[in-house]
Scaffold this motif. Structure first.
Motif, PDB file in Angstrom:
ATOM      1  N   LYS A   5      11.118  14.585   3.552  1.00 49.21           N
ATOM      2  CA  LYS A   5      10.190  13.841   2.619  1.00 49.21           C
ATOM      3  C   LYS A   5       9.004  14.451   2.263  1.00 49.21           C
ATOM      4  O   LYS A   5       8.318  14.112   1.264  1.00 49.21           O
ATOM      5  N   VAL A   6       8.484  15.361   3.300  1.00 46.97           N
ATOM      6  CA  VAL A   6       6.969  15.845   2.933  1.00 46.97           C
ATOM      7  C   VAL A   6       6.887  17.120   2.284  1.00 46.97           C
ATOM      8  O   VAL A   6       6.282  17.488   1.282  1.00 46.97           O
ATOM      9  N   ALA A   7       7.918  17.908   2.750  1.00 53.12           N
ATOM     10  CA  ALA A   7       7.801  19.669   2.360  1.00 53.12           C
ATOM     11  C   ALA A   7       8.068  19.356   0.867  1.00 53.12           C
ATOM     12  O   ALA A   7       7.409  20.295   0.285  1.00 53.12           O
ATOM     13  N   PRO A  53       5.405   7.946   5.440  1.00 49.61           N
ATOM     14  CA  PRO A  53       5.466   9.452   5.473  1.00 49.61           C
ATOM     15  C   PRO A  53       4.955  10.129   3.945  1.00 49.61           C
ATOM     16  O   PRO A  53       4.011  10.882   3.670  1.00 49.61           O
ATOM     17  N   VAL A  54       5.686   9.345   2.988  1.00 44.39           N
ATOM     18  CA  VAL A  54       5.599   9.736   1.656  1.00 44.39           C
ATOM     19  C   VAL A  54       3.990   9.451   0.920  1.00 44.39           C
ATOM     20  O   VAL A  54       3.467  10.224   0.414  1.00 44.39           O
ATOM     21  N   THR A  55       3.589   7.936   1.417  1.00 44.18           N
ATOM     22  CA  THR A  55       2.296   7.601   1.001  1.00 44.18           C
ATOM     23  C   THR A  55       1.338   8.668   1.565  1.00 44.18           C
ATOM     24  O   THR A  55       0.480   9.202   1.011  1.00 44.18           O
ATOM     25  N   SER A  56       1.488   8.986   2.857  1.00 43.90           N
ATOM     26  CA  SER A  56       0.610   9.963   3.557  1.00 43.90           C
ATOM     27  C   SER A  56       0.479  11.288   2.883  1.00 43.90           C
ATOM     28  O   SER A  56      -0.510  11.690   2.719  1.00 43.90           O
ATOM     29  N   ALA A  57       1.732  11.827   2.509  1.00 45.60           N
ATOM     30  CA  ALA A  57       1.818  13.189   1.807  1.00 45.60           C
ATOM     31  C   ALA A  57       0.992  13.256   0.773  1.00 45.60           C
ATOM     32  O   ALA A  57       0.384  14.143   0.248  1.00 45.60           O
ATOM     33  N   HIS A  82       1.050  -1.214  -0.240  1.00 48.23           N
ATOM     34  CA  HIS A  82       0.006  -0.178  -0.174  1.00 48.23           C
ATOM     35  C   HIS A  82       0.864   1.204  -0.128  1.00 48.23           C
ATOM     36  O   HIS A  82       0.292   2.400   0.217  1.00 48.23           O
ATOM     37  N   CYS A  83       2.021   1.091  -0.497  1.00 42.40           N
ATOM     38  CA  CYS A  83       2.945   2.407  -0.540  1.00 42.40           C
ATOM     39  C   CYS A  83       2.824   3.037  -1.846  1.00 42.40           C
ATOM     40  O   CYS A  83       2.837   2.261  -2.547  1.00 42.40           O
ATOM     41  N   TRP A  84       2.959   4.438  -1.697  1.00 45.96           N
ATOM     42  CA  TRP A  84       2.864   5.015  -2.882  1.00 45.96           C
ATOM     43  C   TRP A  84       4.203   5.780  -2.989  1.00 45.96           C
ATOM     44  O   TRP A  84       4.761   6.274  -1.976  1.00 45.96           O
TER      45      TRP A  84
END
Ligand SMILES: Nc1ncnc2c1ncn2[C@@H]1O[C@H](COP(=O)(O)OP(=O)(O)OP(=O)(O)O)[C@@H](O)[C@H]1O
Ligand SMILES: CCCCCCCCCCCCC/C=C/[C@@H](O)[C@H](CO)NC(=O)CCCCC
Ligand SMILES: [Ca+2]
Length: 555
Positions: free
Chosen positions: A161-163, A263-267, A103-105
């Protein structure tokens, strides 16, 4: 796949090879012309073909013009170099979502080279226009970072990772790094100018999420003049969506709503503007609200694990393993009365193996029922007439799971078939049993076996429940008798306590673990509020999605 009207179709180059590139309102597709010539006879849409790719427009993160810079052979300096038609100078890059394992993006990209600038601009503009039509995407976010959650990597995870993903998607952010516990909650509750934002992002674990959720829910009720302390009140849902960038110890809310704690998937779920409604339990003691809960309300085993682990915070996530083993070895049981109002209607059962996945039929049905009956959430006359089921007993654990509570420690969760947005919680009663039986039950939290398939475990899907520990039942009983018997009451009281000491149940009192926070009361009343908040998530996507091996499209 249904054919969509073409917006654009051009021959562009990808890594120096000519591709036929098509954009319609649903997909961007590109196929290698040379491979296509060898394998003729099939459309690019939805069929198996080597060298073909397609990406749904709703999974495009951004498009950016790119200038082809190459090192100049003569000077060794970087400069723009004119290229042959195949190596064309004008190019644009499309950033899009790619599914990887579990489930990772990931954010992937492809660069298309064009023969002239106007063609390049046309492509960039048209893709941007298509993205502009996706109105569910957030533009402005308020971000709270807990720098001390989990392994204390929240700030680093966000910055690295997110910004960059938010900035790529032209999302503007106001970032607050918290300076104390409850900083985020208080800011949201009283100060934050929420009108400025399309969503709130929480960088941290379940505790930090709980802060954000409390801040937003309380703010909504205050603004609407709703009394949170009253169990009878219909709470006002939150208009702002919440995104979770996991960086805590358990990250169960993120894991159970996205299928991973990446975290990347969530972003990326935030960027594409996903929406997942979620139930919230209000937990009361008499006339006051104690807290809200979205995941686990646990008395006995999970309450004791948490109480012990709080003293070991310095250990980070490992504290739960040490406290888990210690609590298991202590093998304490607790006596009390659980009463509950069972869920009615077609809401399934905790043992039906109907996992709550993306687009869940049960949660969707609940949403449409709510639209029909606006009053659904109030404690209706029918509910008042409903009979409460009352269970007295000795328990090792009393757990209420409002969602599956899946997390890396327990990939299916405490109640694998619990639903995120059905207005119910699964009440799991683990009665007193031998250590070995309890271990068998606990181990089933970590594997695929049915953890409810034990004679000492009962599970109910409920809308409301109450718990009264034995010692409080006694107190009220004793108070009553004392009042009735006047001076003689004191003698009667000491008699009861001596009896309790003899049976060994008096000292056994646990705490409630409410989403990882200890509650200051043991007698509680709980009510589920259906779909009170919405996350930037879509629930766990069915796996394996059958993927065309060449186009990487779901077919
Ligand atoms: N700046 C801060 N200093 C100290 N505590 C903070 C700060 N910001 C937030 N907190 C508190 O830290 C607690 C734990 O944070 P968080 O949930 O992020 O991590 P965790 O407990 O390791 O993970 P999990 O809740 O998933 O087990 C939260 O309850 C939150 O209230
Ligand atoms: C012999 C010991 C066997 C141990 C069996 C392990 C079973 C693991 C089940 C994990 C269930 C987690 C449920 C989620 C609860 C969260 O709301 C809460 C906040 O993050 N976490 C905990 O309370 C942390 C709870 C951690 C418990 C270990
Ligand atoms: Ca639920």
């Amino acid at each position: 796949m249904e054919k969509q009207p073409r917006l654009l179709c051009s021959e562009l180059c990808v890594q120096r090879r000519p591709y036929e590139v098509i954009l319609n309102c649903a997909i961007l597709a590109w196929k290698d012309v040379q491979i296509g010539q060898k394998h003729t006879g099939r459309s690019i849409y939805g069929s198996v073909k080597a060298g073909s790719h397609c990406v749904p427009v709703c999974e495009i993160i951004a498009v950016q013009e790119k200038e082809d810079d190459s090192p100049c052979k003569d000077t060794g300096k970087w400069q723009k170099v004119p290229q042959s038609p195949v190596d064309c100078q004008h190019a644009f890059t499309v950033f899009y979502i790619e599914r990887t394992r579990q489930h990772c993006w990931r954010c992937s990209n492809v660069t298309f080279h064009c023969s002239d600038q106007s063609l390049c601009l046309l492509w960039v503009q048209t893709i941007r226009e298509q993205l502009g039509l996706l109105t569910n995407r957030p533009k402005r976010l308020l971000v709270y970072i807990n720098p001390y959650g989990g392994k204390q990597r929240g700030k680093q995870i966000y910055d690295h990772k997110v910004a960059p993903i938010f900035s790529r998607a032209t999302i503007s952010t106001d970032v607050i790094v918290t300076e104390r516990a409850n900083h985020a909650r208080d800011h949201l509750k009283t100060e934050a100018d929420l009108k400025k934002y399309d969503g709130v992002v929480c960088v941290g674990g379940d505790g930090m999420f709980s802060e954000i959720m409390h801040g937003l829910v309380s703010r909504m009720q205050r603004d609407a003049g709703v009394d949170e302390n009253s169990m009878e009140e219909t709470l006002v849902p939150c208009g702002l969506r919440i995104g979770i960038i996991p960086s805590g110890s358990t990250d169960c809310v993120c894991y159970a709503t996205a299928g991973s704690n990446d975290p990347v998937t969530s972003a990326l779920h935030i960027v594409v503007g996903d929406s997942q409604p979620m139930d919230i339990c209000s937990v009361h003691n008499e006339d006051s609200l104690l807290r809200y809960s979205v995941s686990l309300l646990g008395y006995g085993f999970y309450g004791d694990v948490l109480t012990d682990s709080e003293r070991k915070r310095w250990m980070g996530p490992a504290r739960y393993d040490i406290s888990g083993v210690k609590t298991f070895l202590s093998h304490r049981y607790y006596e009390g009365t659980v009463s509950f109002l069972p869920a009615e209607g077609n809401l399934g059962t905790p043992r039906d193996k109907m996992q709550c996945l993306s687009g869940c039929a049960i949660c969707r049905q609940t949403s449409s029922d709510r639209l029909v009956s606006k009053d659904e959430d109030s404690v209706s006359d029918a509910e008042c007439r409903d009979t409460w089921t009352v269970i007295r007993g000795k328990f090792l654990a009393i757990n209420a799971a409002s969602m599956s509570c899946a997390c890396p420690r327990s990939p299916k969760g405490l109640s694998p078939s619990a639903h995120l947005a059905d207005g119910t919680t699964d009440l799991i009663l683990v009665r007193k049993c031998s250590r070995i039986d309890f271990l068998r039950h606990l181990l089933r939290h970590t594997n695929k076996d049915d953890q409810f398939d034990h004679s000492f475990v009962e599970v109910y899907r409920v809308k409301q429940f109450r718990f009264t520990p034995r010692h409080q039942e006694c107190d009220s009983e004793v108070d009553l008798r004392e009042r009735e018997s006047g001076a003689g009451g004191k003698r009667f009281l000491s008699q009861i306590c001596r009896e309790h000491r003899a049976c060994g149940c008096m000292p056994s009192q646990s705490n409630w673990n409410c989403d990882g926070e200890i509650l200051p009361y043991t007698a509680i009343q709980v009510r589920v509020h259906c779909q009170l908040i919405t996350l930037f998530a879509r629930g766990i996507e069915e796996q394996p999605v059958f993927e065309d091996p060449y186009t990487h499209c779901a077919i």
